[in-house]
Design a protein around this motif. Structure first.
Motif, PDB file in Angstrom:
ATOM      1  N   THR A 186      -5.528  -4.142  -0.687  1.00  0.00           N
ATOM      2  CA  THR A 186      -4.669  -3.032  -1.123  1.00  0.00           C
ATOM      3  C   THR A 186      -4.955  -2.623  -2.558  1.00  0.00           C
ATOM      4  OG1 THR A 186      -2.880  -3.598   0.396  1.00  0.00           O
ATOM      5  CG2 THR A 186      -2.272  -2.402  -1.609  1.00  0.00           C
TER       6      THR A 186
ATOM      7  N   ALA B   9       0.871   4.111  -2.849  1.00  0.00           N
ATOM      8  CA  ALA B   9       0.523   5.501  -2.529  1.00  0.00           C
ATOM      9  C   ALA B   9       1.613   6.459  -3.011  1.00  0.00           C
ATOM     10  CB  ALA B   9       0.307   5.657  -1.026  1.00  0.00           C
TER      11      ALA B   9
ATOM     12  N   THR C 243      -5.478   5.759   4.857  1.00  0.00           N
ATOM     13  CA  THR C 243      -4.230   5.155   4.391  1.00  0.00           C
ATOM     14  C   THR C 243      -3.089   5.465   5.347  1.00  0.00           C
ATOM     15  OG1 THR C 243      -4.898   5.208   2.065  1.00  0.00           O
ATOM     16  CG2 THR C 243      -2.539   5.152   2.513  1.00  0.00           C
TER      17      THR C 243
ATOM     18  N   THR D 152      -8.552   5.214  -4.719  1.00  0.00           N
ATOM     19  CA  THR D 152      -7.781   6.456  -4.652  1.00  0.00           C
ATOM     20  C   THR D 152      -7.634   7.072  -6.039  1.00  0.00           C
ATOM     21  OG1 THR D 152      -6.550   5.706  -2.702  1.00  0.00           O
ATOM     22  CG2 THR D 152      -5.534   7.426  -4.036  1.00  0.00           C
TER      23      THR D 152
ATOM     24  N   GLY E 108      -8.663  -1.572   6.076  1.00  0.00           N
ATOM     25  CA  GLY E 108      -9.506  -0.589   5.412  1.00  0.00           C
ATOM     26  C   GLY E 108     -10.850  -1.189   5.055  1.00  0.00           C
TER      27      GLY E 108
ATOM     28  N   LEU F 106       0.828  -1.209   0.000  1.00  0.00           N
ATOM     29  CA  LEU F 106       0.000   0.000   0.000  1.00  0.00           C
ATOM     30  C   LEU F 106       0.863   1.260   0.000  1.00  0.00           C
ATOM     31  CD1 LEU F 106      -2.795   1.374   0.223  1.00  0.00           C
ATOM     32  CD2 LEU F 106      -2.608   1.122   2.711  1.00  0.00           C
ATOM     33  N   GLU F 107       1.915   1.232   0.773  1.00  0.00           N
ATOM     34  CA  GLU F 107       2.782   2.404   0.882  1.00  0.00           C
ATOM     35  C   GLU F 107       3.435   2.733  -0.459  1.00  0.00           C
ATOM     36  OE1 GLU F 107       6.436   3.529   3.858  1.00  0.00           O
ATOM     37  OE2 GLU F 107       4.698   2.426   4.642  1.00  0.00           O
TER      38      GLU F 107
ATOM     39  N   ILE G 132      -0.228  11.265  -0.721  1.00  0.00           N
ATOM     40  CA  ILE G 132       0.239  10.936   0.627  1.00  0.00           C
ATOM     41  C   ILE G 132       1.246  11.942   1.163  1.00  0.00           C
ATOM     42  CG2 ILE G 132       2.004   9.331  -0.242  1.00  0.00           C
ATOM     43  CD1 ILE G 132       1.478   7.636   2.292  1.00  0.00           C
TER      44      ILE G 132
ATOM     45  N   MET H  61      -7.998  -0.483  -2.654  1.00  0.00           N
ATOM     46  CA  MET H  61      -7.805   0.828  -2.018  1.00  0.00           C
ATOM     47  C   MET H  61      -7.131   1.776  -3.015  1.00  0.00           C
ATOM     48  SD  MET H  61      -6.718   0.292   1.989  1.00  0.00           S
ATOM     49  CE  MET H  61      -6.604   2.082   2.211  1.00  0.00           C
TER      50      MET H  61
ATOM     51  N   SER I 125      -7.559   8.834   2.108  1.00  0.00           N
ATOM     52  CA  SER I 125      -6.151   9.199   2.285  1.00  0.00           C
ATOM     53  C   SER I 125      -5.780   9.244   3.770  1.00  0.00           C
ATOM     54  CB  SER I 125      -5.850  10.537   1.614  1.00  0.00           C
ATOM     55  OG  SER I 125      -6.614  11.582   2.173  1.00  0.00           O
TER      56      SER I 125
END
Length: 285
Positions: free
Chosen positions: A244, A90, A177, A251, A192, A86-87, A161, A247, A174
């Protein structure tokens, strides 16, 4: 397509400033098609005395940059869903608007936030369940100052982010996240929840957290009531954890909607990123 000569490329760049929109559009498309040969001359044309040329050159170069980013995004999207980070996703999305984003700086920021709360948990021993959520909410929303940007909800910076971390403002997904990335560093059971109309978080299967409203804790029945009141009806899947991949899809969908009128080229590129995520998923199902 036969490679363009230097004189042809320079002539096309001049035509970008033509008052006839169709002529400028044809020149733009031809330059995009000849991206490899044209790029050095487009870089030079950033300093053109014609403001229309400068603006359109910037748009072409930005489209080329996003296309190159798309190749990296394609590699990311092709990973098995369980491996998607996920990081990293983002940060890739943020890079679409902020090409020089310093990942190390923001990863360190997230590490520091998590480490500060971890030390506090070890000294105060808040227990488990609701007490942990309330302690994390107090730290995240009151002390760190994260908040839902109700005044300028449709500002794209609410989604990236790096901007959420810098400004401490965001939209539901966001903020969720960032909260989730801190919770994962702390090994807390937070996921989430992609509820229609409002993205939430869930702690340990029974507590729902509204990151847009300063961590308001909701029960399952309150979530169901929200769905019914807002015309979504109810299905158990609405309160299931969101992977993920989806998500990131959500986004990107938010950004595509924001840019669809103001920057259609950017919206088109982001739609391509979203398609890569969904196509990679369906290809493996």
């Amino acid at each position: 397509m036969k490679p363009l000569t230097e004189s042809q490329i320079k002539a096309l760049i001049v035509l970008l400033g033509d008052e006839d929109i169709k002529t400028a559009a044809i020149a733009r498309k031809t330059l995009l098609d000849a991206r490899r040969e044209a790029k050095p001359y487009l870089e030079e044309a950033r300093e053109s005395p014609d403001p229309h040329v400068r603006t359109r050159v910037y748009g072409i170069l930005e489209r080329l940059r996003l296309d190159e980013l798309g190749k990296r995004f394609e590699e990311f999207a092709a990973l098995p869903s369980a491996w998607l980070d996920l990081e990293e996703g983002a940060f890739l999305i943020a890079e679409s608007a902020y090409p020089t984003i310093n990942r190390d700086h923001y990863r360190a920021m997230l590490d520091d936030m998590a480490n500060t709360f971890r030390a506090r948990m070890e000294s105060q021993n808040p227990g488990r369940g609701r007490e942990v959520v309330e302690a994390l909410n107090d730290y995240f929303f009151r002390e760190l100052g994260f908040n839902g940007n109700q005044a300028e909800y449709y500002d794209p910076d609410n989604t990236y982010i790096n901007q959420v971390l810098d400004r401490r403002l965001g939209i539901p997904i966001s903020l969720a996240t960032v909260y989730l990335l801190i919770a994962r560093r702390l090994r807390l059971p937070v996921v989430g929840i992609g509820m229609p109309g409002h993205f939430l978080l869930q702690y340990n299967d029974n507590l729902f957290i509204d990151a847009f409203n300063k961590g308001q804790i909701m029960t399952r029945s309150e979530c169901v009531q929200f769905l019914m009141n807002n015309g979504f009806g109810f299905h158990p899947a609405y309160l299931s954890p969101t992977p993920t991949r989806f998500m990131l899809v959500r986004t990107l969908t938010n950004l595509i909607q924001l840019y669809s009128q103001t920057d259609p080229d950017r919206a088109d590129s982001l739609a391509g990123f979203r398609d890569l995520l969904t196509q990679s998923y369906t290809a493996k199902v």
